[in-house]
Design a protein around this motif. Structure first.
Motif, PDB file in Angstrom:
ATOM      1  N   SER A 128     125.502 169.575  69.518  1.00 42.87           N
ATOM      2  CA  SER A 128     125.932 168.740  70.678  1.00 42.87           C
ATOM      3  C   SER A 128     126.914 167.615  70.228  1.00 42.87           C
ATOM      4  CB  SER A 128     124.934 168.100  71.422  1.00 42.87           C
ATOM      5  OG  SER A 128     125.319 167.468  72.309  1.00 42.87           O
ATOM      6  N   PRO A 129     128.066 167.397  70.833  1.00 42.12           N
ATOM      7  CA  PRO A 129     128.986 166.378  70.557  1.00 42.12           C
ATOM      8  C   PRO A 129     128.479 165.054  70.851  1.00 42.12           C
ATOM      9  CG  PRO A 129     129.812 167.584  72.325  1.00 42.12           C
ATOM     10  CD  PRO A 129     128.629 167.991  71.798  1.00 42.12           C
ATOM     11  N   ALA A 130     127.576 164.706  71.608  1.00 46.70           N
ATOM     12  CA  ALA A 130     127.373 163.452  71.953  1.00 46.70           C
ATOM     13  C   ALA A 130     125.800 163.464  72.500  1.00 46.70           C
ATOM     14  CB  ALA A 130     128.052 163.007  73.079  1.00 46.70           C
ATOM     15  N   GLU A 159     132.796 162.253  65.758  1.00 42.46           N
ATOM     16  CA  GLU A 159     134.059 161.403  65.355  1.00 42.46           C
ATOM     17  C   GLU A 159     135.134 162.373  65.913  1.00 42.46           C
ATOM     18  OE1 GLU A 159     134.682 160.458  61.584  1.00 42.46           O
ATOM     19  OE2 GLU A 159     132.929 158.999  61.442  1.00 42.46           O
ATOM     20  N   GLU A 160     135.345 163.704  65.910  1.00 43.98           N
ATOM     21  CA  GLU A 160     136.171 164.136  66.296  1.00 43.98           C
ATOM     22  C   GLU A 160     136.543 164.355  67.852  1.00 43.98           C
ATOM     23  OE1 GLU A 160     132.975 167.407  65.163  1.00 43.98           O
ATOM     24  OE2 GLU A 160     133.799 165.378  64.341  1.00 43.98           O
ATOM     25  N   MET A 161     135.369 163.880  68.368  1.00 51.33           N
ATOM     26  CA  MET A 161     135.678 163.706  70.215  1.00 51.33           C
ATOM     27  C   MET A 161     136.133 162.671  70.602  1.00 51.33           C
ATOM     28  SD  MET A 161     134.067 166.526  71.149  1.00 51.33           S
ATOM     29  CE  MET A 161     134.256 167.764  69.794  1.00 51.33           C
ATOM     30  N   LEU A 162     136.387 161.625  69.845  1.00 56.28           N
ATOM     31  CA  LEU A 162     136.915 160.281  70.203  1.00 56.28           C
ATOM     32  C   LEU A 162     138.374 160.051  70.200  1.00 56.28           C
ATOM     33  CD1 LEU A 162     134.585 157.897  67.820  1.00 56.28           C
ATOM     34  CD2 LEU A 162     134.199 158.607  70.271  1.00 56.28           C
ATOM     35  N   ALA A 163     138.847 159.672  71.355  1.00 56.34           N
ATOM     36  CA  ALA A 163     140.316 159.236  71.243  1.00 56.34           C
ATOM     37  C   ALA A 163     140.831 158.129  70.570  1.00 56.34           C
ATOM     38  CB  ALA A 163     140.950 159.227  72.813  1.00 56.34           C
ATOM     39  N   ASP A 164     142.059 157.868  70.623  1.00 53.02           N
ATOM     40  CA  ASP A 164     142.625 156.790  70.012  1.00 53.02           C
ATOM     41  C   ASP A 164     141.870 155.430  70.274  1.00 53.02           C
ATOM     42  OD1 ASP A 164     144.186 158.435  68.467  1.00 53.02           O
ATOM     43  OD2 ASP A 164     146.062 157.886  69.791  1.00 53.02           O
ATOM     44  N   ASP A 165     141.491 155.496  71.764  1.00 54.95           N
ATOM     45  CA  ASP A 165     140.894 154.087  72.154  1.00 54.95           C
ATOM     46  C   ASP A 165     139.270 154.037  71.759  1.00 54.95           C
ATOM     47  OD1 ASP A 165     139.746 156.048  73.717  1.00 54.95           O
ATOM     48  OD2 ASP A 165     140.473 155.251  75.586  1.00 54.95           O
ATOM     49  N   GLY A 166     138.956 154.844  70.956  1.00 52.99           N
ATOM     50  CA  GLY A 166     137.612 154.915  70.300  1.00 52.99           C
ATOM     51  C   GLY A 166     136.509 155.399  71.619  1.00 52.99           C
ATOM     52  N   LEU A 167     136.964 155.969  72.660  1.00 56.50           N
ATOM     53  CA  LEU A 167     136.221 156.508  73.648  1.00 56.50           C
ATOM     54  C   LEU A 167     136.250 157.981  73.494  1.00 56.50           C
ATOM     55  CD1 LEU A 167     136.623 154.225  76.818  1.00 56.50           C
ATOM     56  CD2 LEU A 167     134.802 154.121  75.319  1.00 56.50           C
ATOM     57  N   PRO A 168     135.084 158.653  74.034  1.00 59.40           N
ATOM     58  CA  PRO A 168     135.047 160.279  73.942  1.00 59.40           C
ATOM     59  C   PRO A 168     136.330 160.760  74.932  1.00 59.40           C
ATOM     60  CG  PRO A 168     132.827 159.255  74.132  1.00 59.40           C
ATOM     61  CD  PRO A 168     133.700 158.463  74.396  1.00 59.40           C
ATOM     62  N   ASP A 169     136.748 161.867  74.415  1.00 62.40           N
ATOM     63  CA  ASP A 169     137.748 162.273  75.183  1.00 62.40           C
ATOM     64  C   ASP A 169     137.112 163.460  75.912  1.00 62.40           C
ATOM     65  OD1 ASP A 169     139.728 164.925  74.927  1.00 62.40           O
ATOM     66  OD2 ASP A 169     141.113 162.943  75.209  1.00 62.40           O
ATOM     67  N   ILE A 170     137.400 163.683  77.112  1.00 60.21           N
ATOM     68  CA  ILE A 170     136.902 164.497  78.019  1.00 60.21           C
ATOM     69  C   ILE A 170     137.271 165.894  77.652  1.00 60.21           C
ATOM     70  CG2 ILE A 170     138.399 164.454  79.877  1.00 60.21           C
ATOM     71  CD1 ILE A 170     134.636 164.954  80.372  1.00 60.21           C
ATOM     72  N   GLY A 171     138.545 166.111  77.164  1.00 56.35           N
ATOM     73  CA  GLY A 171     139.115 167.273  76.709  1.00 56.35           C
ATOM     74  C   GLY A 171     138.523 168.062  75.461  1.00 56.35           C
ATOM     75  N   ARG A 172     138.175 166.961  74.824  1.00 53.09           N
ATOM     76  CA  ARG A 172     137.450 167.552  73.506  1.00 53.09           C
ATOM     77  C   ARG A 172     135.983 167.989  73.767  1.00 53.09           C
ATOM     78  NH1 ARG A 172     140.232 163.191  69.502  1.00 53.09           N
ATOM     79  NH2 ARG A 172     142.178 163.374  70.185  1.00 53.09           N
ATOM     80  N   LEU A 173     135.450 167.047  74.648  1.00 51.67           N
ATOM     81  CA  LEU A 173     133.739 166.936  75.018  1.00 51.67           C
ATOM     82  C   LEU A 173     133.596 168.397  75.650  1.00 51.67           C
ATOM     83  CD1 LEU A 173     132.918 163.697  76.185  1.00 51.67           C
ATOM     84  CD2 LEU A 173     132.553 164.728  74.060  1.00 51.67           C
ATOM     85  N   ARG A 174     134.596 168.998  76.581  1.00 50.09           N
ATOM     86  CA  ARG A 174     134.401 170.117  77.594  1.00 50.09           C
ATOM     87  C   ARG A 174     132.786 170.336  78.018  1.00 50.09           C
ATOM     88  NH1 ARG A 174     138.990 172.095  78.947  1.00 50.09           N
ATOM     89  NH2 ARG A 174     137.753 174.042  79.176  1.00 50.09           N
TER      90      ARG A 174
END
Length: 207
Positions: A128-130, A159-174
């Protein structure tokens, strides 16, 4: 024209099916727990009545409809983990909803690897990514269901789920969501629009 539905006339099960077809989509808490008697056989189950309850302190909630192993384990140990339910683990998430006997670990049954949590005894789902590690805050019994409130004591995100702003990216979490019947939802179009402040509203700055 509208169709009217009376909960008292329909009965609990029929109205439950209607309610879960209207309150959509619902995020999924993929809850891992352990019992005091069998700490080496962790339980894992999806719960689609799930939300954030409080910011300070950080508290999340999930509802156990009837008494399930997740609820009994939290009562015994006072701890649980909410694992994010991603689209890539759709089969495993659905399989962990099977009514396995209490002595059977869903991790073993569906072929998922656990990983140690940092602050609580129940393991996280390694794939699980988070995950949110929680200690029991309180419980509220409502009819045939129990709402479990957990204070988040630790969070982890791949780490690969985090965007440049340090928050999880919804498009990566899916993340997956639950709909009505046996239907599930996947991530569709994401709308990004800031809220309008009152002073901007008064000034007519709306788009």
């Amino acid at each position: 024209m509208r169709t009217d539905f009376d909960p008292s006339a329909m009965g609990p099960r029929a109205f439950y099916r209607l309610l879960t077809s209207v309150v959509v989509p619902r995020p999924i808490a993929w809850v891992s727990t352990v019992s005091e008697e069998r700490p080496d056989r962790p339980n894992l189950a999806p719960h689609s009545f799930f939300s954030v309850s409080c910011v300070e302190p950080p508290i999340v909630q999930f509802t156990s409809v009837t008494r399930k192993d997740s609820l009994r384990n939290v009562e015994e140990t006072g701890e649980f983990v909410v694992n994010l339910a991603p689209e890539g683990l759709f089969r495993e998430i659905n399989d962990t909803a099977t009514d396995f006997p209490a002595e059977v670990s869903e991790f073993d049954a569906v072929g998922l690897a656990p990983e140690p949590s940092l602050r609580v005894k129940p393991p996280r789902v390694a794939a699980s990514p988070a995950a949110l590690e929680c200690v029991l805050h309180s419980m509220l019994t409502l009819g045939d269901s129990t709402v479990v409130f957990g204070r988040v004591v630790h969070a982890v995100v791949s780490e690969e789920m985090l965007a440049d702003d340090g928050l999880p990216d919804i498009g990566r979490l899916r993340p997956l969501t639950r709909l009505g019947r046996d239907e599930w939802g996947t991530l569709g179009n994401v709308l990004d629009k800031p809220r309008i402040r009152w002073r901007d509203w008064q000034a007519g700055e709306r788009s």
